[in-house]
Write a protein that holds these residues in place. Sequence first.
Motif, mmCIF file in Angstrom:
data_model
loop_
_atom_site.group_PDB
_atom_site.id
_atom_site.type_symbol
_atom_site.label_atom_id
_atom_site.label_comp_id
_atom_site.label_asym_id
_atom_site.label_seq_id
_atom_site.Cartn_x
_atom_site.Cartn_y
_atom_site.Cartn_z
ATOM 1 N N PHE A 1 -0.636 4.651 -1.064
ATOM 2 C CA PHE A 1 -1.853 4.656 -0.244
ATOM 3 C C PHE A 1 -1.484 4.703 1.226
ATOM 4 C CE2 PHE A 1 -5.021 2.309 2.275
ATOM 5 C CZ PHE A 1 -6.109 3.148 2.090
ATOM 6 N N ASN B 1 0.820 -1.209 0.000
ATOM 7 C CA ASN B 1 0.000 0.000 0.000
ATOM 8 C C ASN B 1 0.854 1.260 0.000
ATOM 9 O OD1 ASN B 1 -2.404 -1.386 -0.087
ATOM 10 N ND2 ASN B 1 -2.869 -1.157 2.085
ATOM 11 N N ARG B 2 1.882 1.262 0.824
ATOM 12 C CA ARG B 2 2.720 2.461 0.884
ATOM 13 C C ARG B 2 3.494 2.648 -0.410
ATOM 14 N NH1 ARG B 2 7.212 4.517 5.270
ATOM 15 N NH2 ARG B 2 6.294 6.574 5.443
#
Length: 205
Positions: A114, A109-110
């Motif tokens: 996000f 995600n990172r």
Amino acid sequence: MAVLDFYTNPQSRGRMVRWMLEETGAPYETHILTYNGTMKSADYLAINPMGKVPTIVHDGKVVTECAAICAYLADVFPDAGLAPAVDDRAAYYRWLFFGAGPLEAAVVNRTFGFEVPAERERAIGYGNFGHVMDTLDTWLSTHPYIAGDAFTAADVYVGSQLAWGMRFNTVEDRPSFRAYAERLISRPAFIRASELDDAAAAEMS
């Protein structure tokens, strides 16, 4: 002897499984697949409908997903000593699935930009990226391996993510992570696996 086929690409998570295979010492046949070619072929999709690597086929049984493959190989090749005794697997299961859940989700995600809004953290299994890093840091600051005092299949999976992440700046480079990764990458099986995948990548370029 059971036949073990390994489907991979040297620039993929298949590197984790190559390392695990080398740790077991079991013979296996490697099938190198290409992202826009053989990985999406009808023959391979019949084995893994996701069209992703890695996959192993062991004595006719298909196993996908890196964590599952590592756990499976530890169980079917017990002489390699890559899984604790059944009644001593609490930390082993805990961290193996922490790697497959919170760690991978937080890092991916990172990497793709996000960030979990603070007010929504309780709805996300991992909470936030920093909490995942702190949790691992606290554990690895007092344990030489992820399941305790001995190297296991869980180290192949979690250690690969940390070593790869620090190399490409998707995981924080903390002293406990660095010391842990250095213990792992000095293992003969890791070195053999890396040489095999590097050679395969060079042939593809």
